[in-house]
Structure formats: structure tokens, C-alpha cells
Design a protein around this motif. Structure first.
Motif, mmCIF file in Angstrom:
data_model
loop_
_atom_site.group_PDB
_atom_site.id
_atom_site.type_symbol
_atom_site.label_atom_id
_atom_site.label_comp_id
_atom_site.label_asym_id
_atom_site.label_seq_id
_atom_site.Cartn_x
_atom_site.Cartn_y
_atom_site.Cartn_z
ATOM 1 N N ILE D 30 0.852 -0.822 -0.167
ATOM 2 C CA ILE D 30 0.035 0.419 0.057
ATOM 3 C C ILE D 30 0.763 0.969 0.134
ATOM 4 O O ILE D 30 1.680 1.360 0.740
ATOM 5 N N VAL D 31 0.447 2.341 -1.266
ATOM 6 C CA VAL D 31 1.181 3.341 -0.966
ATOM 7 C C VAL D 31 0.050 4.254 -0.505
ATOM 8 O O VAL D 31 -0.912 4.413 -0.873
ATOM 9 N N ASP D 32 0.975 5.585 -0.374
ATOM 10 C CA ASP D 32 -0.174 6.853 0.179
ATOM 11 C C ASP D 32 -0.273 7.802 -0.841
ATOM 12 O O ASP D 32 0.729 7.174 -2.402
ATOM 13 N N GLU D 33 -0.759 8.847 -0.614
ATOM 14 C CA GLU D 33 -1.392 9.757 -2.122
ATOM 15 C C GLU D 33 0.405 10.689 -2.558
ATOM 16 O O GLU D 33 0.157 10.871 -3.484
ATOM 17 N N GLY D 34 1.461 10.140 -1.647
ATOM 18 C CA GLY D 34 2.553 10.659 -2.613
ATOM 19 C C GLY D 34 3.440 9.397 -3.374
ATOM 20 O O GLY D 34 4.703 9.342 -3.730
ATOM 21 N N ALA D 35 2.674 9.030 -3.429
ATOM 22 C CA ALA D 35 3.000 7.432 -4.041
ATOM 23 C C ALA D 35 4.346 6.653 -3.616
ATOM 24 O O ALA D 35 5.162 5.081 -3.855
ATOM 25 N N ASN D 36 4.371 7.238 -1.900
ATOM 26 C CA ASN D 36 5.207 6.391 -0.504
ATOM 27 C C ASN D 36 5.487 4.826 -0.510
ATOM 28 O O ASN D 36 3.521 5.425 0.353
ATOM 29 N N LEU D 37 5.644 4.073 0.104
ATOM 30 C CA LEU D 37 4.859 3.098 0.655
ATOM 31 C C LEU D 37 5.327 3.309 1.639
ATOM 32 O O LEU D 37 5.250 3.766 2.651
ATOM 33 N N VAL D 38 3.657 2.601 2.503
ATOM 34 C CA VAL D 38 3.154 2.724 3.458
ATOM 35 C C VAL D 38 3.499 1.600 4.005
ATOM 36 O O VAL D 38 3.674 1.255 5.681
ATOM 37 N N SER D 39 2.945 0.207 3.970
ATOM 38 C CA SER D 39 3.274 -0.916 4.409
ATOM 39 C C SER D 39 3.019 -2.300 3.300
ATOM 40 O O SER D 39 2.488 -2.102 1.870
ATOM 41 N N PHE D 40 3.911 -3.483 3.647
ATOM 42 C CA PHE D 40 4.230 -4.496 2.730
ATOM 43 C C PHE D 40 3.529 -5.920 3.399
ATOM 44 O O PHE D 40 4.249 -5.695 4.833
#
Lengths: 131, 131, 131, 131
Positions: D30-40
Motif C-alpha cells: 500500500i502506498v500513500d497519496e505521495g506514492a510512497n510505501l506505507v505498508s507491505f
């Protein structure tokens, strides 16, 4: 003239025997005179991160026709080759990469990683001397 | 449980014998169950560009637990996995990567490159069957 | 034997609780015995640049079977592993990467980034001890 | 407004339950609105090569604010976005990347890999709908 696979296997065997003698599982890479990989062996339980390091040590030695540790003497802060490790997709400039010679002719290089740099250099040298 | 170096050497020897029998010098790579390189051999006069391809074929097979050529059937234009080759730092999705199994357990993979894809697959299979 | 997702979730929870207790949002990565990612969590407001650092710390620890900060002691200018960070696609060699052990067996590693290196190490250790 | 870690954990749980229900171990990013990883999360025995693919699917969806499979329709030979997969360090343009929305607002994306593309999309959708 370049190291053959048969030679590489013989050198790798000598390196593996030295590694076993000192009790340190090693990664052992051999490149030819074009700095292209000829052979690689990871002994059981050798560090995973040393796969890449062994290969890079061998390439670094052949890239500049000197043992990898010689580069590291020149790449320190303030030194003439400061941070040369950024080139060529990443160099490894500490000991463990040793040139392979047939007489005066450089025919490739061997890179070893898995122990202390002294152990790595010792095992690489044992391999290089088995030509 | 993962492929050992001793097993990898035995499999590589079988692959080299098959390559010699069909007269095509090959690059032969073996990875373990974690997709990390265990061994690599480039036979004399094998293609330089196949060093990387042999390694990537072995990794591709273990990455998806199927022979590399199976991926290529799915990654064609219009296919369900089109351009999957852009993942994982570059996949090779044509034949020559074959799983290594101990019974039902996947213990690694072998990748071969240097000839036609049929030859590559034949040599990789000869290696894989030597377990 | 490698860390399972269920174990990774438990360890990550312990690390998150420690991070909350010291008031620093953290990035928490866990890799398995093959150095492949198992889980990742970025706490709200944790540094974006620490996503990659947390993952690299975990990998670095498993690559060399020691906590990431041990590498950094050896990779300083003049040290035996100077600039080893150029290997393996980039290492992170300061504290925050800690091995995961089941008894004597290394089953993976945890990497934490988001605060000072002391905080990172403290949170990683809290995670590692929750096995 | 962006997906929080708490939301990401809830969505990942829903995705894992769907994956378990269809019997296919999955990688879930899952990535956030900045396309940065939040969880895996990598479920036990999920494909190793799908770690990178799940992350790339999530990023691809958020990079262009459409599900990843929509990109693949446009990136075929002769299509308007032919070989767009070369951008951004590698895109994955087949199904399995789905936008996360709070009403009309895009707050991130979920990427799933481990089965057929239909299964990946089904599991990603189950995650996305759990908001």
C-alpha cells in the motif's frame, strides 16, 4: 590469453581449501582479462552480502590492474582517487581482490569475501598462487 | 532446505557435460531457495552477454516458482503479464531457467544461456535432473 | 527456517509500541533468511526517506549476519571495510538493523529508521526481542 | 489527506482474508497519496518475485491515478503509451494495482501480486473496498 574455466576451477578449489583450513566460509569469484565473470562459488553458510562483494573485488582488481586493497589506499578522504567507488556500478576497494598472472601477463583476477579483509586476502592469494 | 554448493557443483558438471555433448559453450548459474547466487560457470568461448542472462534466468525461475519460459508465454504483447520483465531489476522470461526440486520442495533454480533457447533449456534440464 | 508473516507482524507491533512510547514515528522493515522483504510499516508522519533506509538496514544485517551498526564501525575512512556501502545496491551501515534469531539460528532481520540512530536501534531491538 | 497506517492495516487484512479464501498466498503493498510505501505484507510461501511487483503495481496506480491494468491497455505495441514501463524505475502495467479513494479523493493505492492477474485484481479490490 585469459584464464580458462579449467584454471578458474583449479584456483577456486585452492581457495576453498584455504577457506576450509581457516574455518571461514567464503564467496569466491573469478573474472577474465575482460573483467567478465568466469566462475563463482558460495560456500555453504557464507555471507549473502558477500556474493556481490566478491564479484566486485575481482572486477576492481582487473579494472585497474592492481589488488583491490591498493585502490582503497588512494580512495580515502583527501586522497587522489577519493570516492572512486562510485564508478563502474560500484567498486570494492578493500583487500580480497587479487590479480591472476601467467608470468608477467595479467589473465584475470580473483575476488574473495566472507571473513575479515586479512582472511579474504589470504584466501584470494592462495587461489591466485595455484595457477 | 536449500541447494548446497556440493549439489550445485554436481548439477553444473552435468550441465557442462550436456553442453559439451551438443557442442555449445554455455553460462551456467545456480541460485538457492532465497534466489541468491550459489555458483556460476562460464565455459570457454561462451557469450559474454550470457553471464547476466544465465543469472537472471535462474532468479526468474525461483522468483515465480516456474521455469523461465513459462513467464514468457504470459508476458507477450496482449498477454496477462505484458512487460513483467521490468520488475526485480530485470527478468529473463524465455527458456533456460529451470527449478531445482528435492521431491516436492523447491530448493533453488538453474539458469543456462549461450545457445538457442531450446539448447539452453536442454542443458538446464540436464543439470536439474542430476540432483 | 525463516521468519513467518505472523512472527513479523508480532515483532512489528512490539517495535511500533516502543516507537510510540518514545514518541518517534518509525519505518519498520523485516526480511527473511534469504534477505527478501516480509513486511514493512511506516507509521504516520514518519520520514519518507526512511522507507528505503529501514529496508536497507534489515538487508544489511542479514547480508553479513551482524547488526547494521557493526558494519559502520568497520567502513569508516581508514577502516578495513571503507565504502562497503557501494555493494549490494546500497547498504546502510549505521545502527537500526538487528538480527532476528530463534535460539542460535538466524531467521531474518529487522530494520528501523525514523529517529536518531540510538532511537532506531532501541526500537529495532524491542522488535527483535519480541520473538 | 492520505491513507493512514491504521487504514492500510485494515485494508491489508481484508486483502489477506480474500487471498486465504481463494487459497493463493499474496504480496500486498500500500502506498500513500505521495506514492510512497506505507505498508507491505508477504504471506508465507508467496512468490519472492512478487515483492517488487506488488510495490510497483501500487505505485503505478497512484502515478497515473488509474488502476494498473488500464496502463497496460495503452502500453502495447502500437499503443499511445508504448513501453511506458521504462519510466519511474520500472512500472507494472497489468492488473493488481487499484486506487484507494475516500469519496472522490484519491488517498493512495494498493498493489497485489502472487496469483493470476485476475486473482491479484480480485484481492486488491477486496482490500480497496474495505476502506
Amino acid at each position: 590469453m585469459s584464464v580458462t574455466l579449467e584454471q578458474a576451477e583449479k584456483l577456486s578449489q585452492a581457495a576453498k581449501e584455504k577457506a576450509a583450513a581457516i574455518g571461514v566460509p567464503m564467496n569466491i569469484a573469478i573474472v577474465d582479462e575482460g573483467a567478465n565473470l568466469v566462475s563463482f562459488h558460495r560456500m555453504d553458510n557464507a555471507w549473502l552480502g558477500s556474493v556481490d562483494i566478491a564479484i566486485k573485488k575481482a572486477k576492481t582488481a582487473r579494472f585497474f590492474d592492481m589488488n583491490s586493497g591498493e585502490i582503497g589506499k588512494l580512495s580515502q578522504p583527501g586522497g587522489p582517487l577519493y570516492n572512486i567507488e562510485h564508478s563502474n556500478g560500484g567498486l570494492i576497494s578493500f583487500p580480497g581482490g587479487v590479480l591472476l598472472k601467467d608470468g608477467d601477463k595479467i589473465i584475470g583476477a580473483i575476488g574473495v569475501s566472507g571473513g575479515s579483509v586479512d582472511q579474504d586476502h589470504e584466501v584470494a592469494t592462495a587461489g591466485a598462487e595455484a595457477i
